[in-house]
Scaffold this motif. Structure first.
Motif, PDB file in Angstrom:
ATOM      1  N   THR A 161       2.465   1.535 -11.384  1.00 60.09           N
ATOM      2  CA  THR A 161       3.181   2.464 -10.516  1.00 60.09           C
ATOM      3  C   THR A 161       2.253   2.954  -9.420  1.00 60.09           C
ATOM      4  OG1 THR A 161       4.608   3.176 -12.334  1.00 60.09           O
ATOM      5  CG2 THR A 161       4.496   4.616 -10.413  1.00 60.09           C
ATOM      6  N   LEU A 162       2.599   2.661  -8.181  1.00 60.57           N
ATOM      7  CA  LEU A 162       1.846   3.169  -7.040  1.00 60.57           C
ATOM      8  C   LEU A 162       2.180   4.649  -6.928  1.00 60.57           C
ATOM      9  CD1 LEU A 162       2.481   0.290  -4.451  1.00 60.57           C
ATOM     10  CD2 LEU A 162       0.731   0.438  -6.233  1.00 60.57           C
ATOM     11  N   ALA A 163       1.274   5.493  -7.400  1.00 61.61           N
ATOM     12  CA  ALA A 163       1.558   6.919  -7.558  1.00 61.61           C
ATOM     13  C   ALA A 163       0.841   7.792  -6.546  1.00 61.61           C
ATOM     14  CB  ALA A 163       1.190   7.365  -8.975  1.00 61.61           C
ATOM     15  N   ARG A 164      -0.308   7.340  -6.036  1.00 59.62           N
ATOM     16  CA  ARG A 164      -1.105   8.158  -5.125  1.00 59.62           C
ATOM     17  C   ARG A 164      -1.329   7.399  -3.829  1.00 59.62           C
ATOM     18  NH1 ARG A 164      -6.406   9.018  -8.301  1.00 59.62           N
ATOM     19  NH2 ARG A 164      -5.956   6.833  -8.739  1.00 59.62           N
ATOM     20  N   PRO A 165      -1.447   8.121  -2.707  1.00 56.92           N
ATOM     21  CA  PRO A 165      -1.728   7.443  -1.442  1.00 56.92           C
ATOM     22  C   PRO A 165      -2.944   6.533  -1.566  1.00 56.92           C
ATOM     23  CG  PRO A 165      -1.198   9.734  -1.035  1.00 56.92           C
ATOM     24  CD  PRO A 165      -1.303   9.586  -2.533  1.00 56.92           C
ATOM     25  N   LEU A 166      -2.788   5.305  -1.142  1.00 60.98           N
ATOM     26  CA  LEU A 166      -3.767   4.211  -1.154  1.00 60.98           C
ATOM     27  C   LEU A 166      -3.747   3.406  -2.446  1.00 60.98           C
ATOM     28  CD1 LEU A 166      -6.927   5.570   0.733  1.00 60.98           C
ATOM     29  CD2 LEU A 166      -4.961   4.331   1.660  1.00 60.98           C
ATOM     30  N   ASP A 167      -2.988   3.784  -3.470  1.00 59.02           N
ATOM     31  CA  ASP A 167      -2.746   2.845  -4.566  1.00 59.02           C
ATOM     32  C   ASP A 167      -2.141   1.573  -3.957  1.00 59.02           C
ATOM     33  OD1 ASP A 167      -3.650   4.452  -6.641  1.00 59.02           O
ATOM     34  OD2 ASP A 167      -1.647   5.048  -7.314  1.00 59.02           O
TER      35      ASP A 167
ATOM     36  N   LEU B  78       0.848  -1.193   0.000  1.00 63.44           N
ATOM     37  CA  LEU B  78       0.000   0.000   0.000  1.00 63.44           C
ATOM     38  C   LEU B  78       0.882   1.240   0.000  1.00 63.44           C
ATOM     39  CD1 LEU B  78      -3.084   0.923   0.454  1.00 63.44           C
ATOM     40  CD2 LEU B  78      -2.348   1.306   2.824  1.00 63.44           C
ATOM     41  N   LEU B  79       0.702   2.113  -1.000  1.00 62.99           N
ATOM     42  CA  LEU B  79       1.452   3.358  -1.005  1.00 62.99           C
ATOM     43  C   LEU B  79       0.865   4.318   0.028  1.00 62.99           C
ATOM     44  CD1 LEU B  79       3.756   4.936  -2.508  1.00 62.99           C
ATOM     45  CD2 LEU B  79       1.906   6.116  -3.701  1.00 62.99           C
ATOM     46  N   VAL B  80       1.741   4.885   0.839  1.00 66.60           N
ATOM     47  CA  VAL B  80       1.345   5.867   1.842  1.00 66.60           C
ATOM     48  C   VAL B  80       1.710   7.273   1.392  1.00 66.60           C
ATOM     49  CG1 VAL B  80       1.749   6.629   4.227  1.00 66.60           C
ATOM     50  CG2 VAL B  80       1.487   4.189   3.713  1.00 66.60           C
ATOM     51  N   ASN B  81       2.869   7.423   0.789  1.00 69.44           N
ATOM     52  CA  ASN B  81       3.312   8.738   0.343  1.00 69.44           C
ATOM     53  C   ASN B  81       4.491   8.563  -0.610  1.00 69.44           C
ATOM     54  OD1 ASN B  81       3.421  11.517   0.153  1.00 69.44           O
ATOM     55  ND2 ASN B  81       4.397  11.830   2.151  1.00 69.44           N
ATOM     56  N   ARG B  82       4.662   9.497  -1.521  1.00 69.44           N
ATOM     57  CA  ARG B  82       5.879   9.570  -2.321  1.00 69.44           C
ATOM     58  C   ARG B  82       6.146  11.031  -2.614  1.00 69.44           C
ATOM     59  NH1 ARG B  82       5.756   6.161  -7.492  1.00 69.44           N
ATOM     60  NH2 ARG B  82       7.078   7.746  -8.465  1.00 69.44           N
TER      61      ARG B  82
END
Length: 261
Positions: free
Chosen positions: A209-215, A183-187
């Motif tokens: 690509t996990l680009a946004r929070p929650l992707d 789970l992406l949290v931040n980038r």
């Protein structure tokens, strides 16, 4: 960073979303989930009221000294939980993270003791919603639903102009568990960081690509390999990082203690 404002309550299309994802994971061994869909699914399992504090906790991770010994760098924290399909997810005493050498050629066959995830995050509504969703989802895929040994990992991968950040320094791999949520949290200020899914023979099955929070990515670990491409900063003199939460579920005999994985 995008604001997250999802609240509990079942939406009419949530069951259809979950059913579609269950079918995808059953058929293909993985599924990618957009932030919008993941937010709706998590809202059916709980609240994300402490999301801001949850995200901020990544600013307080500790260096992974085991990886540093290999000449690489990342920050992380770790916690262990247990559950069954019929019981809530509960925290277990802090313990080592262990992977067999066949699953982690870089750091396998050693007990790795990481700093624990903070008590506030463990008790918070966001992590509770995430783990409740995972328990419901992964238990629906397992037949019969077992007792679960659950591990939660907070990772921060940092990149500089001269050194790429390596989200998966061990390369394309399996974790040696049953199911995985990434789970992406931040980038911030990074390029790439694409999650790739491979068949055991190396064929590329999918990438996202996990680009946004929650992707997110949902993975049936015994069937497919996963990895992430290195990240590089977009602006050389600004901080550059990728923050993810990884949750693993491993079935254990109901009478067994929750040993490390």
């Amino acid at each position: 960073m995008a604001q997250i404002a999802y609240h509990g309550g079942m939406h009419n299309h949530t069951d259809l979303q979950a059913s579609s994802l269950l079918h995808a994971v059953s058929l293909d061994g993985f599924a990618f989930v957009s932030a919008e869909n993941m937010g709706t699914l998590l809202a059916s399992s709980g609240e994300l009221e402490d999301w801001a504090g949850f995200v901020d906790s990544w600013n307080h991770l500790e260096p992974d000294r085991y990886l540093a010994a290999k000449g690489r760098f990342r920050r992380r924290r770790h916690a262990t939980f247990s559950a069954t399909a019929q019981s809530p997810v509960v925290p277990e005493p802090h313990q080592a993270h262990f992977q067999a050498l066949q699953y982690n050629a870089l750091q396998g066959d050693i007990e790795r003791w990481f700093e624990p995830i903070s008590a506030a995050v463990v008790a918070g509504s966001t992590l509770r919603a995430i783990l409740t969703f995972c328990n419901e989802f992964f238990s629906s895929l397992a037949s019969p639903a077992p007792r679960w040994h659950i591990e939660v990992h907070q990772f921060r991968i940092e990149a500089t102009a001269g050194v790429a950040g390596e989200p998966t320094p061990e390369g394309s791999h399996r974790d040696g568990v049953d199911y995985v949520l990434v789970l992406l949290v931040n980038r911030h200020n990074i390029a790439s960081g694409t999650t790739t899914i491979h068949a055991p023979d190396g064929r590329l099955l999918g990438e996202f690509t996990l680009a946004r929070p929650l992707d997110a990515a949902l993975i049936h670990d015994p069937r497919v390999f996963h990895g992430v491409t290195p990240v590089m900063p977009l602006v050389a003199d600004e901080p550059a990082f990728r923050d993810v939460l990884v949750v693993t579920f491993r079935a254990v005999p109901s009478e067994a203690a929750t040993g490390s994985t």
